[in-house]
Design a protein around this motif. Sequence first.
Motif, PDB file in Angstrom:
ATOM      1  N   GLY A  43       0.824  -1.193   0.000  1.00 56.02           N
ATOM      2  CA  GLY A  43       0.000   0.000   0.000  1.00 56.02           C
ATOM      3  C   GLY A  43       0.863   1.248   0.000  1.00 56.02           C
ATOM      4  O   GLY A  43       2.041   1.203   0.358  1.00 56.02           O
ATOM      5  N   GLY A 102      -2.588  11.396  -8.280  1.00 54.02           N
ATOM      6  CA  GLY A 102      -2.102  11.291  -9.632  1.00 54.02           C
ATOM      7  C   GLY A 102      -1.931   9.828  -9.992  1.00 54.02           C
ATOM      8  O   GLY A 102      -2.118   8.937  -9.149  1.00 54.02           O
ATOM      9  N   ALA A 103      -1.556   9.560 -11.230  1.00 55.44           N
ATOM     10  CA  ALA A 103      -1.423   8.180 -11.709  1.00 55.44           C
ATOM     11  C   ALA A 103      -0.184   7.488 -11.143  1.00 55.44           C
ATOM     12  O   ALA A 103      -0.091   6.265 -11.166  1.00 55.44           O
ATOM     13  CB  ALA A 103      -1.392   8.145 -13.231  1.00 55.44           C
TER      14      ALA A 103
ATOM     15  N   TYR B  35     -10.410   2.447  -1.077  1.00 51.53           N
ATOM     16  CA  TYR B  35      -9.969   2.957  -2.374  1.00 51.53           C
ATOM     17  C   TYR B  35      -9.880   1.802  -3.364  1.00 51.53           C
ATOM     18  O   TYR B  35      -9.628   0.655  -3.004  1.00 51.53           O
ATOM     19  CB  TYR B  35      -8.575   3.593  -2.273  1.00 51.53           C
ATOM     20  CG  TYR B  35      -8.502   4.931  -1.591  1.00 51.53           C
ATOM     21  CD1 TYR B  35      -8.310   5.020  -0.216  1.00 51.53           C
ATOM     22  CD2 TYR B  35      -8.574   6.114  -2.322  1.00 51.53           C
ATOM     23  CE1 TYR B  35      -8.207   6.254   0.412  1.00 51.53           C
ATOM     24  CE2 TYR B  35      -8.476   7.346  -1.700  1.00 51.53           C
ATOM     25  CZ  TYR B  35      -8.291   7.407  -0.335  1.00 51.53           C
ATOM     26  OH  TYR B  35      -8.180   8.630   0.282  1.00 51.53           O
ATOM     27  N   GLN B  37      -7.710   0.755  -6.802  1.00 52.09           N
ATOM     28  CA  GLN B  37      -6.535   1.106  -7.590  1.00 52.09           C
ATOM     29  C   GLN B  37      -6.424   0.184  -8.795  1.00 52.09           C
ATOM     30  O   GLN B  37      -6.152  -1.012  -8.659  1.00 52.09           O
ATOM     31  CB  GLN B  37      -5.255   1.051  -6.759  1.00 52.09           C
ATOM     32  CG  GLN B  37      -4.032   1.569  -7.523  1.00 52.09           C
ATOM     33  CD  GLN B  37      -2.789   1.686  -6.664  1.00 52.09           C
ATOM     34  OE1 GLN B  37      -2.653   0.995  -5.656  1.00 52.09           O
ATOM     35  NE2 GLN B  37      -1.866   2.573  -7.051  1.00 52.09           N
ATOM     36  N   GLY B  40      -1.560   0.754 -12.942  1.00 52.52           N
ATOM     37  CA  GLY B  40      -0.976   1.942 -13.552  1.00 52.52           C
ATOM     38  C   GLY B  40      -1.691   3.235 -13.211  1.00 52.52           C
ATOM     39  O   GLY B  40      -1.421   4.269 -13.828  1.00 52.52           O
ATOM     40  N   GLN B  41      -2.585   3.174 -12.240  1.00 52.80           N
ATOM     41  CA  GLN B  41      -3.343   4.356 -11.826  1.00 52.80           C
ATOM     42  C   GLN B  41      -3.188   4.587 -10.327  1.00 52.80           C
ATOM     43  O   GLN B  41      -2.800   3.695  -9.572  1.00 52.80           O
ATOM     44  CB  GLN B  41      -4.818   4.176 -12.163  1.00 52.80           C
ATOM     45  CG  GLN B  41      -5.102   3.992 -13.641  1.00 52.80           C
ATOM     46  CD  GLN B  41      -4.735   5.195 -14.456  1.00 52.80           C
ATOM     47  OE1 GLN B  41      -4.996   6.338 -14.067  1.00 52.80           O
ATOM     48  NE2 GLN B  41      -4.074   4.968 -15.594  1.00 52.80           N
ATOM     49  N   GLY B  42      -3.521   5.812  -9.903  1.00 50.26           N
ATOM     50  CA  GLY B  42      -3.543   6.088  -8.481  1.00 50.26           C
ATOM     51  C   GLY B  42      -4.843   5.598  -7.855  1.00 50.26           C
ATOM     52  O   GLY B  42      -5.822   5.337  -8.560  1.00 50.26           O
ATOM     53  N   PRO B  43      -4.864   5.461  -6.534  1.00 50.42           N
ATOM     54  CA  PRO B  43      -6.093   5.040  -5.858  1.00 50.42           C
ATOM     55  C   PRO B  43      -7.218   6.053  -6.057  1.00 50.42           C
ATOM     56  O   PRO B  43      -6.988   7.258  -6.128  1.00 50.42           O
ATOM     57  CB  PRO B  43      -5.670   4.985  -4.386  1.00 50.42           C
ATOM     58  CG  PRO B  43      -4.190   4.842  -4.400  1.00 50.42           C
ATOM     59  CD  PRO B  43      -3.732   5.602  -5.604  1.00 50.42           C
ATOM     60  N   LEU B  45     -11.047   7.038  -4.390  1.00 54.11           N
ATOM     61  CA  LEU B  45     -11.896   6.806  -3.224  1.00 54.11           C
ATOM     62  C   LEU B  45     -13.228   6.187  -3.618  1.00 54.11           C
ATOM     63  O   LEU B  45     -13.903   6.656  -4.543  1.00 54.11           O
ATOM     64  CB  LEU B  45     -12.151   8.124  -2.489  1.00 54.11           C
ATOM     65  CG  LEU B  45     -12.989   8.001  -1.218  1.00 54.11           C
ATOM     66  CD1 LEU B  45     -12.196   7.288  -0.115  1.00 54.11           C
ATOM     67  CD2 LEU B  45     -13.451   9.369  -0.744  1.00 54.11           C
ATOM     68  N   GLN B  59     -18.731   7.965  -4.883  1.00 54.83           N
ATOM     69  CA  GLN B  59     -18.036   7.225  -5.939  1.00 54.83           C
ATOM     70  C   GLN B  59     -18.298   5.725  -5.876  1.00 54.83           C
ATOM     71  O   GLN B  59     -17.740   4.984  -6.687  1.00 54.83           O
ATOM     72  CB  GLN B  59     -16.528   7.485  -5.842  1.00 54.83           C
ATOM     73  CG  GLN B  59     -16.139   8.959  -5.918  1.00 54.83           C
ATOM     74  CD  GLN B  59     -16.593   9.606  -7.205  1.00 54.83           C
ATOM     75  OE1 GLN B  59     -16.345   9.078  -8.286  1.00 54.83           O
ATOM     76  NE2 GLN B  59     -17.279  10.726  -7.107  1.00 54.83           N
ATOM     77  N   LEU B  91      -7.880  -1.101  -1.726  1.00 51.20           N
ATOM     78  CA  LEU B  91      -7.074  -0.634  -0.603  1.00 51.20           C
ATOM     79  C   LEU B  91      -7.954  -0.070   0.502  1.00 51.20           C
ATOM     80  O   LEU B  91      -8.914   0.648   0.235  1.00 51.20           O
ATOM     81  CB  LEU B  91      -6.124   0.478  -1.065  1.00 51.20           C
ATOM     82  CG  LEU B  91      -5.006   0.096  -2.031  1.00 51.20           C
ATOM     83  CD1 LEU B  91      -4.444   1.340  -2.708  1.00 51.20           C
ATOM     84  CD2 LEU B  91      -3.900  -0.645  -1.302  1.00 51.20           C
ATOM     85  N   PHE B 105      -2.291   3.234   4.854  1.00 51.17           N
ATOM     86  CA  PHE B 105      -2.874   2.258   3.942  1.00 51.17           C
ATOM     87  C   PHE B 105      -2.497   0.832   4.330  1.00 51.17           C
ATOM     88  O   PHE B 105      -1.384   0.563   4.782  1.00 51.17           O
ATOM     89  CB  PHE B 105      -2.394   2.516   2.512  1.00 51.17           C
ATOM     90  CG  PHE B 105      -3.062   3.684   1.851  1.00 51.17           C
ATOM     91  CD1 PHE B 105      -2.643   4.974   2.092  1.00 51.17           C
ATOM     92  CD2 PHE B 105      -4.130   3.476   0.980  1.00 51.17           C
ATOM     93  CE1 PHE B 105      -3.268   6.057   1.484  1.00 51.17           C
ATOM     94  CE2 PHE B 105      -4.761   4.546   0.357  1.00 51.17           C
ATOM     95  CZ  PHE B 105      -4.332   5.839   0.614  1.00 51.17           C
ATOM     96  N   GLY B 106      -3.438  -0.067   4.092  1.00 53.37           N
ATOM     97  CA  GLY B 106      -3.149  -1.487   4.184  1.00 53.37           C
ATOM     98  C   GLY B 106      -2.501  -1.974   2.901  1.00 53.37           C
ATOM     99  O   GLY B 106      -2.353  -1.212   1.947  1.00 53.37           O
ATOM    100  N   PRO B 107      -2.135  -3.268   2.845  1.00 55.63           N
ATOM    101  CA  PRO B 107      -1.455  -3.808   1.666  1.00 55.63           C
ATOM    102  C   PRO B 107      -2.381  -4.035   0.480  1.00 55.63           C
ATOM    103  O   PRO B 107      -1.915  -4.220  -0.637  1.00 55.63           O
ATOM    104  CB  PRO B 107      -0.884  -5.137   2.164  1.00 55.63           C
ATOM    105  CG  PRO B 107      -1.831  -5.546   3.245  1.00 55.63           C
ATOM    106  CD  PRO B 107      -2.266  -4.268   3.904  1.00 55.63           C
ATOM    107  N   ARG B 110      -5.878  -7.920  -3.899  1.00 51.48           N
ATOM    108  CA  ARG B 110      -5.812  -7.965  -5.368  1.00 51.48           C
ATOM    109  C   ARG B 110      -6.889  -8.898  -5.870  1.00 51.48           C
ATOM    110  O   ARG B 110      -6.843 -10.105  -5.628  1.00 51.48           O
ATOM    111  CB  ARG B 110      -4.438  -8.424  -5.829  1.00 51.48           C
ATOM    112  CG  ARG B 110      -4.242  -8.405  -7.349  1.00 51.48           C
ATOM    113  CD  ARG B 110      -2.797  -8.744  -7.701  1.00 51.48           C
ATOM    114  NE  ARG B 110      -1.882  -7.754  -7.160  1.00 51.48           N
ATOM    115  CZ  ARG B 110      -1.501  -6.658  -7.799  1.00 51.48           C
ATOM    116  NH1 ARG B 110      -1.957  -6.408  -9.010  1.00 51.48           N
ATOM    117  NH2 ARG B 110      -0.658  -5.817  -7.239  1.00 51.48           N
TER     118      ARG B 110
END
Lengths: 111, 114
Positions: A43, A102-103, B35, B37, B40-43, B45, B59, B91, B105-107, B110
């Motif tokens: 994380g 951001g990404a 969250y 994720q 290739g992107q950010g988290p 919410l 969301q 997440l 954040f936790g791990p 997936r």
Amino acid sequence: QKEVEQDPGPLSVPEGAIVSLNCTYSNSAFQYFMWYRQYSRKGPELLMYTYSSGNKEDGRFTAQVDKSSKYISLFIRDSQPSDSATYLCAMSVDSWGKLQFGAGTQVVVTP
Amino acid sequence: EAGVVQSPRYKIIEKKQPVAFWCNPISGHNTLYWYLQNLGQGPELLIRYENEEAVDDSQLPKDRFSAERLKGVDSTLKIQPAELGDSAVYLCASSKGQGSYEQYFGPGTRLTVT
């Protein structure tokens, strides 16, 4: 158009070099600016936090915020292979609310 | 201090099946976040809780996603039925609440939907 834009990289640098990362944003209401580091299969963890405009330094890391340009930066001095990770910028309107990320930029520091 | 705990770490399911993720925040943290994720992107919410109350779920795709935080401690996020596009890392994060900017954040879990 995304609220927060960040070049995904990858950014490859030799050990000891300065790493320069940046993000731009469109929401002028953002006041809290952060940089998170994320290793593979982990994380995100908070690296730097800045409120409003200005600079902040913590060891090898320097964060800069320019609200007039809607632009934030993170500099890593004397980079190490252990700095190889994805760096995510994040920002929010209030300190405890929704973070807009951001990404992420993937950084590889080669020995 | 123990960190944010999530389980399972990995989950593979077939589309249209239900799935649930569990999160135990850091002790004493009133605010809990889920969250999503994508690769290739950010988290992004999904939902934010203040104690037991969902204060931001704008969301969250409510037709298939649901979440609960009974007793204001641990939380469960559910998807029913799962779709191929739900494959991502989920997440969980927690913070002390108002006035505290750091989210831990936790791990993550997936999820792969086949």
